[in-house]
Scaffold this motif. Structure first.
Motif, PDB file in Angstrom:
ATOM      1  N   GLU A 164     -25.430  33.706   0.143  1.00 16.54           N
ATOM      2  CA  GLU A 164     -24.660  34.315   1.234  1.00 16.54           C
ATOM      3  C   GLU A 164     -23.321  33.607   1.417  1.00 16.54           C
ATOM      4  O   GLU A 164     -22.283  34.252   1.571  1.00 16.54           O
ATOM      5  N   ARG A 168     -19.680  35.333   0.793  1.00 16.78           N
ATOM      6  CA  ARG A 168     -18.828  35.437   1.977  1.00 16.78           C
ATOM      7  C   ARG A 168     -17.546  34.624   1.807  1.00 16.78           C
ATOM      8  O   ARG A 168     -16.472  35.027   2.238  1.00 16.78           O
ATOM      9  N   GLN A 491     -19.674  43.617   0.141  1.00 19.08           N
ATOM     10  CA  GLN A 491     -19.868  43.860   1.567  1.00 19.08           C
ATOM     11  C   GLN A 491     -20.968  42.952   2.095  1.00 19.08           C
ATOM     12  O   GLN A 491     -22.022  42.811   1.478  1.00 19.08           O
ATOM     13  N   MET A 492     -20.720  42.333   3.267  1.00 19.58           N
ATOM     14  CA  MET A 492     -21.689  41.419   3.867  1.00 19.58           C
ATOM     15  C   MET A 492     -21.976  41.846   5.297  1.00 19.58           C
ATOM     16  O   MET A 492     -21.167  42.514   5.941  1.00 19.58           O
ATOM     17  N   ARG A 493     -23.125  41.431   5.783  1.00 17.77           N
ATOM     18  CA  ARG A 493     -23.421  41.630   7.200  1.00 17.77           C
ATOM     19  C   ARG A 493     -22.481  40.771   8.033  1.00 17.77           C
ATOM     20  O   ARG A 493     -21.944  39.782   7.551  1.00 17.77           O
ATOM     21  N   THR A 494     -22.290  41.152   9.286  1.00 22.93           N
ATOM     22  CA  THR A 494     -21.412  40.392  10.163  1.00 22.93           C
ATOM     23  C   THR A 494     -21.899  38.945  10.258  1.00 22.93           C
ATOM     24  O   THR A 494     -23.097  38.702  10.441  1.00 22.93           O
ATOM     25  N   GLU A 495     -20.975  38.011  10.115  1.00 25.73           N
ATOM     26  CA  GLU A 495     -21.333  36.594  10.152  1.00 25.73           C
ATOM     27  C   GLU A 495     -21.804  36.222  11.554  1.00 25.73           C
ATOM     28  O   GLU A 495     -21.195  36.599  12.557  1.00 25.73           O
ATOM     29  N   LYS A 496     -22.892  35.474  11.607  1.00 24.86           N
ATOM     30  CA  LYS A 496     -23.432  35.071  12.906  1.00 24.86           C
ATOM     31  C   LYS A 496     -22.494  34.101  13.595  1.00 24.86           C
ATOM     32  O   LYS A 496     -21.872  33.258  12.966  1.00 24.86           O
TER      33      LYS A 496
END
Length: 500
Positions: A164, A168, A491-496
């Motif tokens: 990840e 990212r 494409q990545m999920r929104t970073e925490k």
């Protein structure tokens, strides 16, 4: 509030110290580079002065002498500093201050520097630059991950390997993992090779719109946007097929495009919401011709980029050809040729394959093939003659009315290409698209492009077309298992929140 680590705070303080000394940590002036590291290593000579620039990757202070490592876009090289020989014409500092203050206290690993000096070899026979002038070109205020290598035991410690983080922060991945850059250089060379191959055939590279008034050319869920001036919805391209065929209608003989496509669907190791496809259309050809053409193209790419690396795949031509229904019968024992939708659903249940009442006959057949057959084709294989329901833009088979003249190229268990004898009968095309609109699921989109039908009504010559998934092809040629490995910025999920 932005969280700063202790290291970042220390480096920001160094910025202030540099400015107090009259040193601009981000200078505007051109830095003249006379060599690259690769060129130095290929043509090593101890004569003359050289100047290179790059990122400081390692620094070991040893009293009045220090060793470091600099990395430019071509490679890495050792650098050597001594208190007696290091100075800087760029800064108003005493000679001893350049080494004891500037280098030892204000320069950090990760900084981008320029070095001038002469070449020599150490007692360990390592090519090294003896630096006599050091220039700071860009101060790094975030520390790099420090990857350590135990050369004796051939072990790597503290590697920047979290997937990840790597995807990212691809910029960090490229800095510390040298092998990653090679993937993307190879991707570029593969595309260049394909472009060269097509240009030699006389085919023309074109650009078609990314913003479409209606989604078309494939069955997929689109991304939707809105044009304020026109006051209309627009859709990101899910396929460029219809535009390229309009160009064939307009008189182009052969056209191709490296098309960036967008589909608002699931993500996994083979799918990204945006991806690259090569689409090629050639007039007066059919899918038999396209199979022969594809063999030549694939063999050309394989011979140049993977022949020595991957021995478990054979690109010997001709590639085997098998109909999709024969393939399903071979690997499941079920003959689907005369089956209705309800019978296909029963087959799916027996095979433990996803099905529901909303799925079309085409989708059910597709699911069976993908789950039970596709993985078995390691060597390049053409899966041909798809049922007509699966191919709304494809000509009916010249010998079997319920089949279409379509093939998919499967390599290493995954679809690499999809090709047709293109349907050019405007009446049949209109009927087929209308039928598809009735059958399409709510989360998929197939629209009636009346302008495309109008184009066909002017007459499109017999045409062969193919789409080749560039991302999957690069995965194959670089032996990577996920599409994210061959995309610079997947494409990545929104970073925490709270992640640094």
């Amino acid at each position: 509030m932005i969280y700063l680590s202790e290291q970042q705070i220390l480096r920001i303080k160094k910025l202030d110290q540099l400015k107090l000394l009259g040193i601009n940590p981000y200078p505007s002036e051109e830095y003249v580079v006379t060599n690259t590291i690769c060129n130095i290593q290929k043509n090593f000579t101890e004569k003359g002065t050289i100047s290179i620039a790059g990122r400081l990757m390692r620094l070991r202070i040893l009293g009045k002498a220090s060793f470091g490592e600099i990395k430019d876009h071509t490679g890495r090289m050792q650098i050597y500093f001594t208190q007696d020989h290091l100075f800087s014409s760029s800064y108003e500092m005493k000679k001893e201050e350049v080494y004891n203050i500037f280098l030892k206290k204000l320069i950090d690993i990760g900084d981008i520097i320029g070095v001038k000096g002469f070449l020599f070899k150490t007692k360990m026979d390592e090519m090294t630059i003896h630096v006599h002038q050091l220039t700071l070109l860009s101060k790094s205020i975030r520390p790099l991950p420090q990857v350590k290598m135990d050369k004796k035991n051939q072990k790597i410690y503290d590697a920047f390997s979290n997937t990840e983080q790597r995807y990212r922060m691809r910029y960090v991945d490229l800095i510390v993992n040298d092998h990653v850059k090679e993937i993307f250089l190879k991707r570029t060379r593969i595309i260049q090779q394909i472009r060269c191959f097509l240009n030699k055939k006389g085919y023309i590279e074109v650009d078609t719109p990314i913003l479409h008034p209606i989604p078309g050319g494939a069955i997929a869920r689109p991304f939707e946007t809105y044009h304020n001036t026109l006051g209309i919805p627009l859709y990101l391209r899910i396929a460029n097929e219809l535009y390229l065929k309009k160009l064939i209608v307009g008189g182009f003989h052969g056209v191709y495009e490296f098309s960036r496509n967008f589909r608002n669907e699931g993500m996994d190791r083979f799918h990204n919401p945006e991806f690259t496809v090569l689409e090629l259309y050639v007039a007066y050809k059919d899918y038999y011709w396209m199979m022969n053409f594809t063999e030549k193209l694939m063999k050309c790419i394989f011979n140049k980029f993977q022949k020595k690396e991957n021995h478990h795949i054979s690109f010997k031509t001709p590639f085997p050809r098998i109909s999709i229904l024969d393939s399903i019968k071979k690997y499941t024992g079920f003959d689907l040729k005369e089956m209705k939708k309800e019978e296909l659903r029963k087959v799916c249940k027996k095979l433990h394959i996803e099905e529901n009442i909303k799925m079309s006959k085409a989708k059910l057949i597709e699911n069976i093939f993908e789950e039970k057959c596709e993985k078995n084709y390691i060597n390049p294989t053409f899966i041909i003659d798809y049922p007509i329901e699966m191919s709304p833009l494809t000509k009916r088979h010249r010998y079997q009315e319920n089949l279409s003249e379509r093939f998919e190229l499967i390599i290493n268990g995954k679809e690499i290409a999809n090709a047709y004898s293109e349907l050019n009968d405007p009446i049949d095309q209109l009927d087929r698209l209308r039928e598809q609109m009735k059958l399409s699921k709510k989360n998929e989109s197939i629209s009636l492009d009346l302008d495309f039908i109008r184009a066909l009504e002017f007459g499109m010559p017999p045409t062969a077309g193919i789409g080749i998934g560039i991302d999957r092809l690069v995965m194959l040629m670089t032996q990577k298992k996920t599409i994210q490995e061959v995309l610079l910025f997947p494409q990545m999920r929104t970073e925490k929140k709270g992640k640094k």
